[in-house]
Design a protein around this motif. Structure first.
Motif, PDB file in Angstrom:
ATOM      1  N   SER A  37       1.105  -1.357  -0.206  1.00  0.00           N
ATOM      2  CA  SER A  37       0.037  -0.060  -0.031  1.00  0.00           C
ATOM      3  C   SER A  37       0.768   1.273   0.029  1.00  0.00           C
ATOM      4  CB  SER A  37      -0.874   0.131   1.351  1.00  0.00           C
ATOM      5  OG  SER A  37      -0.158   0.085   2.485  1.00  0.00           O
ATOM      6  N   ARG A  76       9.079   0.820 -10.388  1.00  0.00           N
ATOM      7  CA  ARG A  76       7.916   0.420  -9.385  1.00  0.00           C
ATOM      8  C   ARG A  76       8.535  -0.005  -8.083  1.00  0.00           C
ATOM      9  NH1 ARG A  76       6.741  -1.762 -14.011  1.00  0.00           N
ATOM     10  NH2 ARG A  76       8.027  -3.736 -13.299  1.00  0.00           N
ATOM     11  N   LEU A 114       7.791   1.596  -4.514  1.00  0.00           N
ATOM     12  CA  LEU A 114       7.066   0.937  -3.306  1.00  0.00           C
ATOM     13  C   LEU A 114       7.995   0.027  -2.341  1.00  0.00           C
ATOM     14  CD1 LEU A 114       4.087  -0.627  -5.175  1.00  0.00           C
ATOM     15  CD2 LEU A 114       4.002   0.832  -3.265  1.00  0.00           C
ATOM     16  N   PHE A 132      -5.751  -0.838  -9.588  1.00  0.00           N
ATOM     17  CA  PHE A 132      -4.830  -1.825  -9.475  1.00  0.00           C
ATOM     18  C   PHE A 132      -3.837  -1.346 -10.370  1.00  0.00           C
ATOM     19  CE2 PHE A 132      -2.867  -5.591 -11.187  1.00  0.00           C
ATOM     20  CZ  PHE A 132      -2.460  -6.312 -10.233  1.00  0.00           C
ATOM     21  N   ILE A 133      -3.999  -0.861 -11.395  1.00  0.00           N
ATOM     22  CA  ILE A 133      -2.715  -0.279 -12.350  1.00  0.00           C
ATOM     23  C   ILE A 133      -2.008   0.668 -11.779  1.00  0.00           C
ATOM     24  CG2 ILE A 133      -2.511   0.682 -14.610  1.00  0.00           C
ATOM     25  CD1 ILE A 133      -3.032  -2.027 -14.838  1.00  0.00           C
ATOM     26  N   ASN A 161      -1.572   1.348  -8.640  1.00  0.00           N
ATOM     27  CA  ASN A 161      -0.916   0.792  -7.528  1.00  0.00           C
ATOM     28  C   ASN A 161       0.420  -0.141  -7.974  1.00  0.00           C
ATOM     29  OD1 ASN A 161      -1.157  -1.867  -5.055  1.00  0.00           O
ATOM     30  ND2 ASN A 161       0.032   0.185  -4.773  1.00  0.00           N
ATOM     31  N   LYS A 162      -0.227  -1.248  -8.680  1.00  0.00           N
ATOM     32  CA  LYS A 162       0.934  -2.313  -8.991  1.00  0.00           C
ATOM     33  C   LYS A 162       1.714  -1.923 -10.097  1.00  0.00           C
ATOM     34  CE  LYS A 162       2.897  -5.921  -9.867  1.00  0.00           C
ATOM     35  NZ  LYS A 162       3.762  -6.362  -8.742  1.00  0.00           N
ATOM     36  N   ILE A 163       1.198  -1.247 -11.389  1.00  0.00           N
ATOM     37  CA  ILE A 163       2.118  -1.079 -12.408  1.00  0.00           C
ATOM     38  C   ILE A 163       2.792   0.196 -12.276  1.00  0.00           C
ATOM     39  CG2 ILE A 163       2.040  -0.858 -14.774  1.00  0.00           C
ATOM     40  CD1 ILE A 163       1.341  -3.593 -13.920  1.00  0.00           C
ATOM     41  N   GLU A 164       2.098   1.197 -11.826  1.00  0.00           N
ATOM     42  CA  GLU A 164       2.587   2.678 -11.754  1.00  0.00           C
ATOM     43  C   GLU A 164       3.327   2.896 -10.104  1.00  0.00           C
ATOM     44  OE1 GLU A 164       0.262   5.587 -13.613  1.00  0.00           O
ATOM     45  OE2 GLU A 164      -0.169   4.147 -15.107  1.00  0.00           O
ATOM     46  N   GLY A 165       3.051   2.060  -9.354  1.00  0.00           N
ATOM     47  CA  GLY A 165       3.632   2.379  -7.918  1.00  0.00           C
ATOM     48  C   GLY A 165       3.328   3.544  -6.962  1.00  0.00           C
ATOM     49  N   HIS A 166       1.896   3.621  -7.369  1.00  0.00           N
ATOM     50  CA  HIS A 166       1.524   4.873  -6.399  1.00  0.00           C
ATOM     51  C   HIS A 166       0.721   4.301  -5.046  1.00  0.00           C
ATOM     52  CE1 HIS A 166       1.975   7.889  -9.610  1.00  0.00           C
ATOM     53  NE2 HIS A 166       1.347   6.837 -10.399  1.00  0.00           N
ATOM     54  N   PRO A 167       1.073   5.030  -4.064  1.00  0.00           N
ATOM     55  CA  PRO A 167       0.536   4.442  -2.918  1.00  0.00           C
ATOM     56  C   PRO A 167      -0.883   4.576  -2.780  1.00  0.00           C
ATOM     57  CG  PRO A 167       2.249   6.281  -2.480  1.00  0.00           C
ATOM     58  CD  PRO A 167       1.973   6.148  -3.838  1.00  0.00           C
ATOM     59  N   HIS A 168      -1.530   3.756  -1.855  1.00  0.00           N
ATOM     60  CA  HIS A 168      -2.961   3.777  -1.897  1.00  0.00           C
ATOM     61  C   HIS A 168      -3.501   5.283  -1.592  1.00  0.00           C
ATOM     62  CE1 HIS A 168      -3.629  -0.592  -0.817  1.00  0.00           C
ATOM     63  NE2 HIS A 168      -2.904  -0.601  -1.832  1.00  0.00           N
ATOM     64  N   ARG A 169      -2.964   6.017  -0.650  1.00  0.00           N
ATOM     65  CA  ARG A 169      -3.438   7.207  -0.107  1.00  0.00           C
ATOM     66  C   ARG A 169      -3.431   8.301  -1.485  1.00  0.00           C
ATOM     67  NH1 ARG A 169       0.751   9.620   1.990  1.00  0.00           N
ATOM     68  NH2 ARG A 169       1.926   7.397   2.040  1.00  0.00           N
ATOM     69  N   GLU A 213      -8.106   0.043  -1.216  1.00  0.00           N
ATOM     70  CA  GLU A 213      -7.789  -1.304  -1.085  1.00  0.00           C
ATOM     71  C   GLU A 213      -8.677  -2.518  -1.693  1.00  0.00           C
ATOM     72  OE1 GLU A 213      -7.291  -3.519   3.182  1.00  0.00           O
ATOM     73  OE2 GLU A 213      -5.933  -1.498   3.170  1.00  0.00           O
ATOM     74  N   ILE A 240      -8.299  -3.334  -5.112  1.00  0.00           N
ATOM     75  CA  ILE A 240      -7.009  -3.978  -5.474  1.00  0.00           C
ATOM     76  C   ILE A 240      -7.323  -5.698  -5.201  1.00  0.00           C
ATOM     77  CG2 ILE A 240      -4.672  -4.368  -5.076  1.00  0.00           C
ATOM     78  CD1 ILE A 240      -4.646  -0.960  -4.707  1.00  0.00           C
TER      79      ILE A 240
END
Lengths: 322, 176
Positions: free
Chosen positions: A27, A85, A89, B131-132, B134-142, B156, B159
């Protein structure tokens, strides 16, 4: 062949929990504490570990996707630019891979090693000067002979060298972080160990082992392990018969750590063998194993050790404490 | 159950063709990223269904089954379209570490990635987007929550849903 089987997949509820862990850990807001809690969670049972692996594999596989910014369409393959990435993260690492190094990937592409062997294959090669190199499974070497030197690079795996004396042309073996200089001799270099340790064992005369942080003269009947940082990790007696057992398809473990034994077996075993937890990895093994029958050898280990062998899939075998 | 299979599979197939054709094409087009591809995928799905009907045996939820056959035809279509990628070995893969230890495993992994790409396209927009990002571009949930104007816990959930969908379809496919 006796085999301990368990269902192909962990139960759905456990799998959902494992996925929730992976999502939370990635997260961008979780730290060491959560990571530790997840390690504890997955350690509860073989099924927990199986669920964790499945979730990790999913997460890891999805790394190799990209999304068309205009259409939003998701396609396989990575986008070649943009920030890493991982850097953003610092997320979970993927599956830990017992044994075999990354060099094997590149195998299909470029002439990487002058000589190499595949899964479960050993080969003996006569070098230009009559010296002999015997390659264990999943091994690659490069040979560089010149008027003033004979140099072999061990790119991965394990090899045994029988070197003819030639004072004008010293013979040496280089691996990532060490150099082994032969002084008219026979010796074995093994870089398939866990943690990228490298073991050198001498069966005749002497060799000099040099790294950034160590230089030692190793004699017949001795084995030294050099850690990744170049420091000497251990030095102990080892009989020639034990050193060269793999050449006849056997592996002799005398007070060997289990993870080291698994690394040796993995060069003969299709798929990953993963030991779960330091306690399991550090178990001491005393056994003679048949490298040509890796699955049966694992079962034999399970008889004598407090471990359980779970064949999670064709490609994944998990070793947990019983 | 209105969804059970009729006695005559071929009649049912024709029926399905008429009733579900548009819906199946829309579904397939979404999976392969275009209407033309969608048509082709659905044609292939029909061929598979026809083949299946000759083999006999019961099919329990024929409509769901038709869609899962279309999904599988979409995998094949995407594999064909990404054939070069599927068999190429990159040096970059060498640091993935998880990819396995020989070319067979690498191919196996590529096929899994390919299927993931296909099934992620099935997801509703917001879910896919979260999902993209977070997972692919790496941004935090916030940050994703801020961007999409939803709560962090919703991010959350999205995802999670994406991952569970991937897991279920991957398990389904493995079972074949």
């Amino acid at each position: 062949m006796p085999e301990t089987r368990q269902p192909r997949y962990a139960p759905r509820e456990l799998s959902d929990e494992a996925i929730a862990w992976i999502v939370r850990l990635n997260s961008g807001d979780s730290g060491e504490e959560e990571r530790g809690a997840f390690t504890q969670w997955r350690g509860q049972s073989g099924a927990h570990e199986q669920a964790a692996r499945e979730a990790e594999a999913l997460w890891d596989d999805a790394s190799d996707l990209h999304c068309n910014p205009r259409s939003g369409f998701i396609q396989p393959g990575r986008k070649r630019s943009g920030p890493s990435r991982r850097a953003v993260l610092g997320g979970l690492t993927g599956l830990a891979c017992a044994g075999a190094g990354a060099w094997t990937f590149a195998r299909t592409r470029a002439p990487l090693g002058d000589h190499m062997t595949g899964l479960g294959e050993t080969r003996s090669i006569e070098l230009a000067d009559g010296s002999r190199a015997t390659l264990n499974a999943m091994t690659a070497i490069d040979v560089d002979y010149a008027v003033d030197h004979r140099r072999v690079s061990l790119l991965g795996g394990q090899a045994y060298f029988e070197v003819g004396a030639d004072l004008s042309r010293p013979f040496s073996v280089r691996t990532g972080h060490i150099e082994v200089q032969a002084l008219g001799t026979a010796f074995d270099v093994d870089m398939s160990l866990p943690d990228r340790d490298i073991a050198v064992a001498v069966t005749e005369h002497q060799v000099r082992v040099t790294s950034d942080r160590a230089s030692l003269l190793l004699s017949e009947g001795e084995r030294a392990v050099i850690a990744r940082d170049g420091s000497l990790k251990s030095r102990e007696p080892q009989a020639a018969a034990t050193t060269t057992a793999w050449r006849t398809g056997r592996y002799i473990a005398e007070e060997r750590r289990l993870d080291e034994v698994l690394a040796a077996l993995s060069a003969y075993h299709p798929g990953w063998i993963v030991a779960n937890g330091e306690a399991v990895k550090a178990l001491r093994v005393n056994a003679v194993l048949d490298l040509r029958q890796p699955a049966a050898s694992l079962e034999a280990l399970a008889v004598g050790l407090p471990i359980q062998v779970l064949r999670a899939s064709k490609y994944l075998t998990i070793i947990t404490s019983a | 159950m209105k969804d059970t299979m009729p006695a005559d599979f071929d009649t049912w197939l024709v029926d399905l063709f008429k009733r579900q054709h548009q819906e199946l094409v829309r579904f397939a087009a979404r999976l392969v990223g275009g209407r033309d591809g969608g048509e082709e995928v659905v044609q292939n799905a029909y061929l598979r269904l026809a083949h299946r009907s000759r083999q006999g045996g019961a099919i329990e939820h024929p409509k769901a089954y038709a869609f899962s056959v279309a999904r599988r035809a979409a995998f094949d279509f995407t594999a064909e379209r990404n054939r070069e990628w599927l068999h190429r070995v990159d040096f970059e893969d060498a640091d993935v570490g998880a990819a396995g230890t020989d070319p067979t495993q690498l191919l196996d992994r590529r096929q899994r990635i390919l299927r993931l790409a296909v099934v992620l396209n099935e997801l509703p927009g917001a879910c896919q987007k979260a999902f993209i990002l977070n997972k692919i571009e790496g941004h935090p949930h916030r940050e994703i929550a801020r961007r999409l104007g939803i709560s962090v816990s919703m991010v959350e959930k999205h995802i999670m849903r994406a991952m569970i969908h991937c897991r279920d379809t991957m398990r389904d496919d493995d079972a074949l």
